[in-house]
Motif scaffolding. Structure first.
Motif, PDB file in Angstrom:
ATOM      1  N   GLY A  84       0.825  -1.209   0.000  1.00 38.78           N
ATOM      2  CA  GLY A  84       0.000   0.000   0.000  1.00 38.78           C
ATOM      3  C   GLY A  84       0.855   1.253   0.000  1.00 38.78           C
ATOM      4  N   ALA A  85       0.220   2.345  -0.441  1.00 35.11           N
ATOM      5  CA  ALA A  85       0.903   3.640  -0.389  1.00 35.11           C
ATOM      6  C   ALA A  85       1.221   3.980   1.062  1.00 35.11           C
ATOM      7  CB  ALA A  85       0.018   4.708  -1.007  1.00 35.11           C
ATOM      8  N   LYS A  86       0.416   3.429   1.961  1.00 28.55           N
ATOM      9  CA  LYS A  86       0.637   3.672   3.387  1.00 28.55           C
ATOM     10  C   LYS A  86       2.043   3.259   3.805  1.00 28.55           C
ATOM     11  CE  LYS A  86      -3.222   3.651   6.326  1.00 28.55           C
ATOM     12  NZ  LYS A  86      -4.323   2.966   6.962  1.00 28.55           N
ATOM     13  N   ILE A 137       4.676   5.620   2.355  1.00 29.49           N
ATOM     14  CA  ILE A 137       4.763   6.875   3.117  1.00 29.49           C
ATOM     15  C   ILE A 137       5.557   6.650   4.411  1.00 29.49           C
ATOM     16  CG2 ILE A 137       3.356   8.555   4.419  1.00 29.49           C
ATOM     17  CD1 ILE A 137       1.174   8.049   2.159  1.00 29.49           C
ATOM     18  N   TRP A 195      -4.196  14.223   5.460  1.00 30.80           N
ATOM     19  CA  TRP A 195      -4.645  12.836   5.587  1.00 30.80           C
ATOM     20  C   TRP A 195      -4.115  12.271   6.918  1.00 30.80           C
ATOM     21  CZ3 TRP A 195      -2.037   7.829   4.375  1.00 30.80           C
ATOM     22  CH2 TRP A 195      -2.932   6.765   4.559  1.00 30.80           C
ATOM     23  N   TYR A 245      -0.335  10.842   7.955  1.00 32.64           N
ATOM     24  CA  TYR A 245       0.939  11.574   7.846  1.00 32.64           C
ATOM     25  C   TYR A 245       1.482  11.959   9.227  1.00 32.64           C
ATOM     26  CZ  TYR A 245      -0.606  12.603   2.994  1.00 32.64           C
ATOM     27  OH  TYR A 245      -1.059  12.540   1.703  1.00 32.64           O
ATOM     28  N   SER A 295      -1.063  16.010  -0.368  1.00 28.30           N
ATOM     29  CA  SER A 295      -1.703  15.167  -1.380  1.00 28.30           C
ATOM     30  C   SER A 295      -2.507  16.049  -2.322  1.00 28.30           C
ATOM     31  CB  SER A 295      -2.623  14.122  -0.728  1.00 28.30           C
ATOM     32  OG  SER A 295      -3.664  14.717   0.008  1.00 28.30           O
ATOM     33  N   ASN A 332      -6.956  14.225   0.036  1.00 30.50           N
ATOM     34  CA  ASN A 332      -7.802  13.591   1.026  1.00 30.50           C
ATOM     35  C   ASN A 332      -7.544  14.361   2.316  1.00 30.50           C
ATOM     36  OD1 ASN A 332      -9.077  11.951   2.853  1.00 30.50           O
ATOM     37  ND2 ASN A 332      -7.873  10.125   2.462  1.00 30.50           N
ATOM     38  N   ASP A 348       1.968  13.000  -2.501  1.00 35.55           N
ATOM     39  CA  ASP A 348       1.075  11.835  -2.464  1.00 35.55           C
ATOM     40  C   ASP A 348       0.054  11.989  -3.592  1.00 35.55           C
ATOM     41  OD1 ASP A 348      -0.839   9.921  -1.898  1.00 35.55           O
ATOM     42  OD2 ASP A 348      -0.871  10.296   0.252  1.00 35.55           O
ATOM     43  N   ILE A 354      -1.988   9.523  -4.896  1.00 37.79           N
ATOM     44  CA  ILE A 354      -2.774   8.290  -5.000  1.00 37.79           C
ATOM     45  C   ILE A 354      -4.141   8.504  -5.665  1.00 37.79           C
ATOM     46  CG2 ILE A 354      -3.766   8.409  -2.666  1.00 37.79           C
ATOM     47  CD1 ILE A 354      -3.132   5.255  -2.666  1.00 37.79           C
ATOM     48  N   TYR A 355      -4.646   9.771  -5.645  1.00 39.57           N
ATOM     49  CA  TYR A 355      -5.928  10.044  -6.319  1.00 39.57           C
ATOM     50  C   TYR A 355      -5.729  10.597  -7.736  1.00 39.57           C
ATOM     51  CZ  TYR A 355      -7.909   9.151  -1.755  1.00 39.57           C
ATOM     52  OH  TYR A 355      -8.259   8.536  -0.581  1.00 39.57           O
ATOM     53  N   SER A 401      -4.798   1.286  -5.050  1.00 39.35           N
ATOM     54  CA  SER A 401      -6.031   1.158  -4.258  1.00 39.35           C
ATOM     55  C   SER A 401      -7.199   1.934  -4.845  1.00 39.35           C
ATOM     56  CB  SER A 401      -5.797   1.669  -2.829  1.00 39.35           C
ATOM     57  OG  SER A 401      -4.998   0.777  -2.119  1.00 39.35           O
ATOM     58  N   LYS A 402      -6.950   3.194  -5.208  1.00 40.05           N
ATOM     59  CA  LYS A 402      -8.057   4.058  -5.621  1.00 40.05           C
ATOM     60  C   LYS A 402      -8.302   3.974  -7.131  1.00 40.05           C
ATOM     61  CE  LYS A 402      -7.293   5.417  -1.389  1.00 40.05           C
ATOM     62  NZ  LYS A 402      -8.098   5.258  -0.211  1.00 40.05           N
ATOM     63  N   ARG A 421      -3.280  -4.371  -1.595  1.00 43.10           N
ATOM     64  CA  ARG A 421      -2.163  -3.728  -0.909  1.00 43.10           C
ATOM     65  C   ARG A 421      -0.943  -3.513  -1.809  1.00 43.10           C
ATOM     66  NH1 ARG A 421      -3.940  -0.970   0.922  1.00 43.10           N
ATOM     67  NH2 ARG A 421      -2.515  -0.395   2.589  1.00 43.10           N
ATOM     68  N   ILE A 422      -1.157  -2.688  -2.821  1.00 42.55           N
ATOM     69  CA  ILE A 422      -0.049  -2.311  -3.693  1.00 42.55           C
ATOM     70  C   ILE A 422       0.069  -0.787  -3.746  1.00 42.55           C
ATOM     71  CG2 ILE A 422       0.864  -2.278  -6.040  1.00 42.55           C
ATOM     72  CD1 ILE A 422       1.094  -5.050  -5.135  1.00 42.55           C
ATOM     73  N   TYR A 455     -14.242  12.723  -1.801  1.00 49.80           N
ATOM     74  CA  TYR A 455     -14.677  13.211  -0.495  1.00 49.80           C
ATOM     75  C   TYR A 455     -15.237  14.624  -0.612  1.00 49.80           C
ATOM     76  CZ  TYR A 455     -11.197   9.655   0.702  1.00 49.80           C
ATOM     77  OH  TYR A 455     -10.470   8.500   0.780  1.00 49.80           O
TER      78      TYR A 455
END
Ligand code: PMP
Ligand code: GLU
Length: 421
Positions: free
Chosen positions: A123-125, A128, A149, A152, A195, A199, A228, A230-231, A260-261, A269-270, A347
């Motif tokens: 995951g990007a998590k 980070i 987010w 962080y 980001s 988010n 970030d 990811i979106y 993920s998104k 989980r990539i 969101y």
């Protein structure tokens, strides 16, 4: 002299006393004791608990596409199992996947990250966390625009860094200015994390705005940037822009992204980063001690996703755009909620503070957390308090749900709010 069990009596008494003291104290490390639980995940847990009791809860708290992963990606995973991709992978990911990510960066973002500058993570998590733990020393300052987010600041705390939040209000579309960024920089600044699309606010920085940040950062060669993205593919403006595109700072920018998104692959989980080689090497070392390479089967699926047509991704983006329009229109009709129009992600981050101090005779709303608990229990709609993102006047509402559920959620919210006087 008497010895009892290898200790002199006085020493033994001291030992017993100190042992009893440790029993009273929470034996966990200070590190974990000071870490907050992720409130996005926490709220989703509460909502599931309420659903398990038989209530019809509309869960809009977790930022997760409601679409199933596209067929061709799932097929690639099945094939990976049949082809025997069941062993450990290289720590930073299979070479074919890192090559596919390098090509994606070139094709979609015009960025030159070679395969050896790519680290694939759980995951990007994890990407980070790898970056923050690899770069931040105790006391280093990390500039983070607020709202941010959730994860962080917690990972910066783990690294014993100092978070420097820079507030951006709804009136400026939740976007900090280059002047605010520059004012926050000190000789101790190590990292700037943001980001875009953002988010929790859905705000998107334009190329000109990113260029203005790059112009500021060019003056401070010791400051690194974690961008970030990811979106990336849920951007309703135009082509995604990355701050790594600017030559003046590109050697100091680490781009984080993930599947993920954009590909509806949260459970696989990539995530990945493109980074200067020395940072990628550090993250490879970190990951090698903590998790090793991420799931081999997910990696083969990710390779397929990144080397195939983006049609399913673009279709999901259009569904999110339609829902954004629907939700913004309906939310504008909620008396007292102040809305920004998000330009990306999935969101909305309305300011609900006009309800603070009101009560339905049973519950008084003092802050955004009270508002979320009130809506969870009285309307059975689960959203996340803005406190989790650093802004306690707001709540985060995810519109990654079916249109009819979104309409019903807003109807229930309106009905519950009417009872607050
Ligand atoms: N960054 C942002 C801004 C996010 O919203 C998320 C959501 N999960 C992540 C990173 C982490 O994503 P993942 O670990 O699922 O790749
Ligand atoms: N990123 C998503 C969110 O913000 C998923 C939850 C999480 O990873 O914390 O809701």
């Amino acid at each position: 002299m008497n010895q009892v069990g290898g200790f002199y009596p006085l020493k033994r008494m001291m030992y017993v006393c100190s042992y009893m003291l440790t029993l009273e104290k929470n034996p966990l490390s200070d590190r974990i004791n000071s870490l907050e639980e992720s409130q996005t995940i926490g709220m989703s847990k509460l909502s599931r608990e309420l659903s398990a009791k038989g209530f019809d809860v509309i869960n809009l708290s977790l930022g997760e596409p409601d679409f199933i992963t596209p067929d061709h990606i799932r097929e690639a995973a099945k094939k990976a199992i049949d082809d025997g991709f069941t062993f450990y992978s290289p720590i930073s990911g299979f070479p074919e996947l890192r090559k596919a990510i390098s090509a994606k960066f070139k094709r979609e973002n015009n960025l030159d990250f070679k395969p050896e500058q790519i680290v694939v993570s759980t995951g990007a998590k994890q990407a980070i966390a790898n970056i923050i733990l690899s770069l931040v020393n105790p006391g280093d300052e990390v500039i983070i625009p607020l709202p941010y987010w959730v994860s962080y600041i917690e990972v910066v705390k783990l690294a014993e860094g100092k978070v420097i939040p820079v507030k951006s209000p709804i009136e400026s579309d939740y976007k900090i200015t280059p002047e605010q960024l520059e004012a926050a920089i000190t000789p101790n600044t190590k990292l700037f994390i943001f980001s875009s699309p953002c988010n929790p606010t859905g705000s998107v920085f334009t190329r000109d705005e990113l260029k203005a940040f790059a112009d500021v950062l060019a003056k401070y060669p010791n400051v690194y940037v974690l961008s970030d993205e990811i979106y990336e593919h849920i951007n309703f403006l135009d082509r995604h822009q990355s701050i790594a595109e600017f030559d003046s700072i590109k050697e100091r920018v680490i781009v984080v992204n993930g599947l993920s998104k954009s590909f509806a692959m949260t459970g696989w989980r990539i995530g990945y980063m493109g980074a200067p080689k020395w940072i990628a090497d550090a993250c490879d070392k970190m990951q090698g001690q903590i998790t090793s390479g991420t799931c081999s089967i997910s990696q083969k699926a990710a390779e397929k996703a990144l080397t195939s047509d983006l049609k399913p991704t673009l279709e999901m983006k259009e569904a999110f755009r339609r829902r954004r329009n629907l939700v913004v229109k309906l939310m504008k009709e909620i008396p007292g909620w102040k809305i920004n129009e998000p330009k990306g992600a999935f969101y909305v981050f309305p300011d609900v503070s006009s309800y603070f101090g009101k009560s339905d005779g049973e519950t008084t709303i003092r802050n955004a957390t009270d508002m979320c608990m009130y809506l969870l229990h009285k309307a059975h709609v689960s959203i996340v308090t803005g406190e989790a993102f650093g802004d306690d006047h707001c709540v985060r509402f995810s519109y990654a749900a079916a249109d009819d559920r979104l309409v019903e959620a807003i109807r229930r919210i309106k009905e519950a709010l009417e009872k607050l006087k």
